[in-house]
Motif scaffolding. Structure first.
Motif, PDB file in Angstrom:
ATOM      1  N   GLY A  84      42.674  43.871  41.135  1.00  0.00           N
ATOM      2  CA  GLY A  84      42.129  42.949  41.992  1.00  0.00           C
ATOM      3  C   GLY A  84      42.866  41.359  42.014  1.00  0.00           C
ATOM      4  N   ILE A  85      43.084  41.197  40.867  1.00  0.00           N
ATOM      5  CA  ILE A  85      43.729  39.711  40.724  1.00  0.00           C
ATOM      6  C   ILE A  85      45.294  39.676  41.428  1.00  0.00           C
ATOM      7  CG2 ILE A  85      44.679  38.147  39.026  1.00  0.00           C
ATOM      8  CD1 ILE A  85      42.420  38.969  37.144  1.00  0.00           C
ATOM      9  N   ALA A 126      32.891  42.892  38.263  1.00  0.00           N
ATOM     10  CA  ALA A 126      34.005  42.489  37.257  1.00  0.00           C
ATOM     11  C   ALA A 126      35.101  42.211  37.917  1.00  0.00           C
ATOM     12  CB  ALA A 126      34.118  43.600  36.250  1.00  0.00           C
ATOM     13  N   VAL A 127      35.548  42.777  39.127  1.00  0.00           N
ATOM     14  CA  VAL A 127      36.742  42.550  39.826  1.00  0.00           C
ATOM     15  C   VAL A 127      36.541  41.245  40.553  1.00  0.00           C
ATOM     16  CG1 VAL A 127      38.207  43.305  41.645  1.00  0.00           C
ATOM     17  CG2 VAL A 127      37.258  45.015  40.355  1.00  0.00           C
ATOM     18  N   ASN A 147      33.466  44.981  43.470  1.00  0.00           N
ATOM     19  CA  ASN A 147      32.993  45.180  42.070  1.00  0.00           C
ATOM     20  C   ASN A 147      32.680  43.775  41.578  1.00  0.00           C
ATOM     21  OD1 ASN A 147      33.519  45.310  38.970  1.00  0.00           O
ATOM     22  ND2 ASN A 147      32.424  47.169  39.709  1.00  0.00           N
ATOM     23  N   ALA A 184      36.585  51.920  42.106  1.00  0.00           N
ATOM     24  CA  ALA A 184      36.807  50.357  42.004  1.00  0.00           C
ATOM     25  C   ALA A 184      37.918  49.947  42.699  1.00  0.00           C
ATOM     26  CB  ALA A 184      36.482  49.922  40.842  1.00  0.00           C
ATOM     27  N   LEU A 224      43.433  44.162  30.575  1.00  0.00           N
ATOM     28  CA  LEU A 224      42.413  44.073  31.574  1.00  0.00           C
ATOM     29  C   LEU A 224      42.132  45.348  31.983  1.00  0.00           C
ATOM     30  CD1 LEU A 224      43.190  40.963  33.852  1.00  0.00           C
ATOM     31  CD2 LEU A 224      41.136  41.348  32.640  1.00  0.00           C
ATOM     32  N   ASN A 225      40.817  45.523  32.519  1.00  0.00           N
ATOM     33  CA  ASN A 225      40.641  46.738  33.262  1.00  0.00           C
ATOM     34  C   ASN A 225      41.327  46.978  34.432  1.00  0.00           C
ATOM     35  OD1 ASN A 225      38.963  47.804  35.971  1.00  0.00           O
ATOM     36  ND2 ASN A 225      38.066  48.926  34.138  1.00  0.00           N
ATOM     37  N   ALA A 236      41.146  47.946  37.455  1.00  0.00           N
ATOM     38  CA  ALA A 236      40.686  47.610  38.661  1.00  0.00           C
ATOM     39  C   ALA A 236      40.716  46.123  38.678  1.00  0.00           C
ATOM     40  CB  ALA A 236      39.084  48.232  39.123  1.00  0.00           C
ATOM     41  N   VAL A 237      40.365  45.376  37.800  1.00  0.00           N
ATOM     42  CA  VAL A 237      40.227  43.879  37.588  1.00  0.00           C
ATOM     43  C   VAL A 237      41.654  43.388  37.689  1.00  0.00           C
ATOM     44  CG1 VAL A 237      39.705  41.966  36.064  1.00  0.00           C
ATOM     45  CG2 VAL A 237      38.305  43.963  36.140  1.00  0.00           C
ATOM     46  N   ALA A 258      32.992  45.439  31.070  1.00  0.00           N
ATOM     47  CA  ALA A 258      34.316  44.992  31.837  1.00  0.00           C
ATOM     48  C   ALA A 258      34.301  43.452  32.013  1.00  0.00           C
ATOM     49  CB  ALA A 258      34.379  45.537  32.999  1.00  0.00           C
ATOM     50  N   GLY A 284      36.963  38.577  37.665  1.00  0.00           N
ATOM     51  CA  GLY A 284      38.262  38.507  37.416  1.00  0.00           C
ATOM     52  C   GLY A 284      39.173  37.580  38.277  1.00  0.00           C
ATOM     53  N   ARG A 291      37.933  50.559  46.494  1.00  0.00           N
ATOM     54  CA  ARG A 291      36.902  49.495  46.785  1.00  0.00           C
ATOM     55  C   ARG A 291      37.850  48.249  47.057  1.00  0.00           C
ATOM     56  NH1 ARG A 291      31.421  47.820  44.068  1.00  0.00           N
ATOM     57  NH2 ARG A 291      30.722  46.349  45.214  1.00  0.00           N
ATOM     58  N   THR A 292      38.409  47.772  45.867  1.00  0.00           N
ATOM     59  CA  THR A 292      39.410  46.709  45.798  1.00  0.00           C
ATOM     60  C   THR A 292      40.338  46.390  47.046  1.00  0.00           C
ATOM     61  OG1 THR A 292      38.705  46.358  43.366  1.00  0.00           O
ATOM     62  CG2 THR A 292      40.600  45.072  44.149  1.00  0.00           C
TER      63      THR A 292
END
Lengths: 257, 257
Positions: free
Chosen positions: A244-245, B240-241, B238, A125, A237-238, A240-241, B125, B244, A128-129
Motif C-alpha cells: 500500500g505504501i 492497517a494499510v 484496509n 487485502a 511490515l505486513n 499488504a501494508v 497489523a 501505514g 483491495r489495495t
C-alpha cells in the motif's frame, strides 16, 4: 449439476479452475457480486438470510436478476462454505475472463505481482489495495494462494471486480512485461526508498511471501529494488501494508525524462 | 496457581486485566518474548516443541532464563490456547507497565489511536505498522479489541515490545493530548490528502472501526481530517494499510513554521 454439489466442488481450487467459477460467501460479498458486471450462475440461501432487511434486499436483487436459487439448510450451507460465517448466502459466479495477452492497460500503469503470497487475508487485502490505489492489474505468480478462493474473495471486499485479477506463470508474465515495455521493480527490505526513485510510466511491482519475501528468481529479474526504511529492530511490515505504501508513493509520480 | 490454570484464565480479557499478564502462543511469538525485556512468568510446552531445532533453541533460551516450565499434553495446551496452532508452546508474560501519565515521548512524535478496531488481525497489523514506522505509542480507545489478546500479540510479531502499547479511556486520552500539546488528526474518507498538509511535530492519528470508521465523537475532537484519494468506486482501504500510508507520509514531515 445441483447448485449445492457445485458449490461444494468450488471449494477446491481444481474445481474452480476446471469450471471457471468461484463462490462469494456472506451478505457483503454477495452484494458486491450483484453490483458487479459478473455472470452469476446461482445462489444457495437459508431462511437466515431473509431475517434482516439487508438480506431481504439481497434476495430481491438476486430474484430480479432471475438468478437460480437453491433453498438449503444451515447444515447444507456450512458443508459448501469455505468461511466460518456464510451468513445464509453463497453466490456462485463466473471468474472474469482476463488474460495477459488481451489485458488493456493505460499508458501510465502500476501493476502488482504477487510472488508466493500465502495468507488469504493478505492476498485479499492486496487486491483491495491495488484496486483502491489505481492499480492496473493484480497478477498472481506460481506459489501464491488462489485469488478466487472464498477467503480471498471475501477479504478483498469486491475489489476483484474493480481491478483485473488473474493468475499467470512466470514465463508468460516475463513475456508480457517485455512485450508491453513494463519495467519490473521488486519490493525488498534493502531496496531504495521510493521517494529517491524516478518511476517509469509503466511499472510492475513484485511483492513476496510473508516470511521469505520475493524469491531469488524474481529479485534477479527486477530492474529496481525498492524498500521502506523501517525503525531499527523491526524486521518488516505486513505485505499488504508495505504494498500500500509503495503503490501510494509510486502512484502519481512518473520520471521527468 | 498452576501454569496451565493460569494460561487458561489469561484467555479472557478480564483475567489478563486482573493479573497484568498475557500469553504468547507459537514458536515465533515465544521467541519474540524471550528477546524482549519483558518479565516472563512461565511457559507451557509439549513434546512437539523440541522436535525441531528452532523449538529446541527456544526451550534452551527459556531454561537459561530459569523460566518455570510446565510440560503438558497437546490436549491441555489446546485447552489454554486462543489460536489454532500454538505449535507446542505458550509463554506467560507480564504486560509492560505503560501509562499515559508516565509515557516518555520525543519532541517529534507520531502516536496512533485505535477507535473501535475490532479485528485482532487488523489490530496486530496496526501495532506492527506503528512500530515499523517510528510511531511513539499505540493507544487503544474504548471499543477496540484487547491489544494483549493472543491473536493480536501473534499478529503483531513482537511489535508490542518495540512501541509502547496501552489502553486508555477517552477522557484520560484527551487530557494527555492537551497536557502534552499533541495535535489530534483523524483518518477519514473525506479528509485532505496528507501531501497537502503541514503536520506539527507532535501528532496523534486516530483510525477507526473496520466498517464505520472513526466515531463521531472523535471526529469532532480532531483538529484536522486526513484521507487518501482512492479510485472511484472503491470504498476504502484496509485500516492497517490506510494507517501505514498515513504514518509513512507523516513520518518525516514537520511543518516549517
Amino acid at each position: 449439476v445441483k447448485l449445492l454439489t457445485l458449490a461444494r466442488d468450488l471449494q477446491r481450487r481444481k474445481g474452480r479452475e476446471r469450471r471457471g467459477l468461484f463462490v462469494a460467501e456472506g451478505v457483503r460479498s454477495a452484494e458486491e457480486i450483484v453490483r458487479a458486471t459478473v455472470q452469476i450462475t446461482g445462489a444457495l440461501v437459508t431462511p437466515e438470510l431473509t431475517k434482516s432487511d439487508r438480506g431481504r434486499n439481497l434476495r430481491e436483487a438476486l430474484d430480479s436478476r432471475a438468478v437460480e436459487i437453491a433453498e438449503v439448510s444451515d447444515r447444507e450451507l456450512a458443508s459448501a462454505a469455505g468461511t466460518d460465517t456464510p451468513q445464509g448466502v453463497i453466490v456462485i459466479a463466473g471468474v472474469p475472463d482476463y488474460s495477459l495477452s488481451t489485458l488493456r492497460l493505460p499508458s501510465a500503469s502500476r501493476l502488482l505481482l504477487l510472488d508466493g503470497v500465502q495468507d488469504p487475508g493478505n492476498a485479499g487485502a492486496l487486491v483491495r489495495t491495488a484496486a483502491a490505489l489505481g492499480g492496473a492489474a493484480v497478477i498472481a505468480l506460481p506459489g501464491t494462494v488462489d485469488l478466487w478462493s472464498p477467503k480471498v474473495v471475501r477479504g478483498a471486499m469486491g475489489a476483484h471486480f474493480q481491478v483485473p485479477t488473474l493468475h499467470a506463470d512466470s514465463d508468460e508474465t516475463l513475456g508480457f512485461l517485455a512485450d508491453r515495455v513494463i519495467e519490473l521493480w521488486v519490493a525488498a527490505a534493502d531496496g531504495q526508498p521510493p521517494e529517491s526513485l524516478s518511476p517509469p510510466s509503466a511499472l510492475a511491482l513484485v511483492v513476496g511471501n510473508e516470511g521469505a519475501g520475493v524469491s531469488a528468481a524474481w529479485r534477479r529479474r527486477a530492474q529496481v529494488s525498492v524498500g521502506l526504511t523501517l525503525t531499527a529492530g523491526v524486521e518488516s511490515l505486513n505485505v499488504a501494508v508495505a504494498a500500500g505504501i509503495l503503490l501510494y508513493e509510486l502512484r502519481d509520480r512518473v520520471a521527468q525524462s
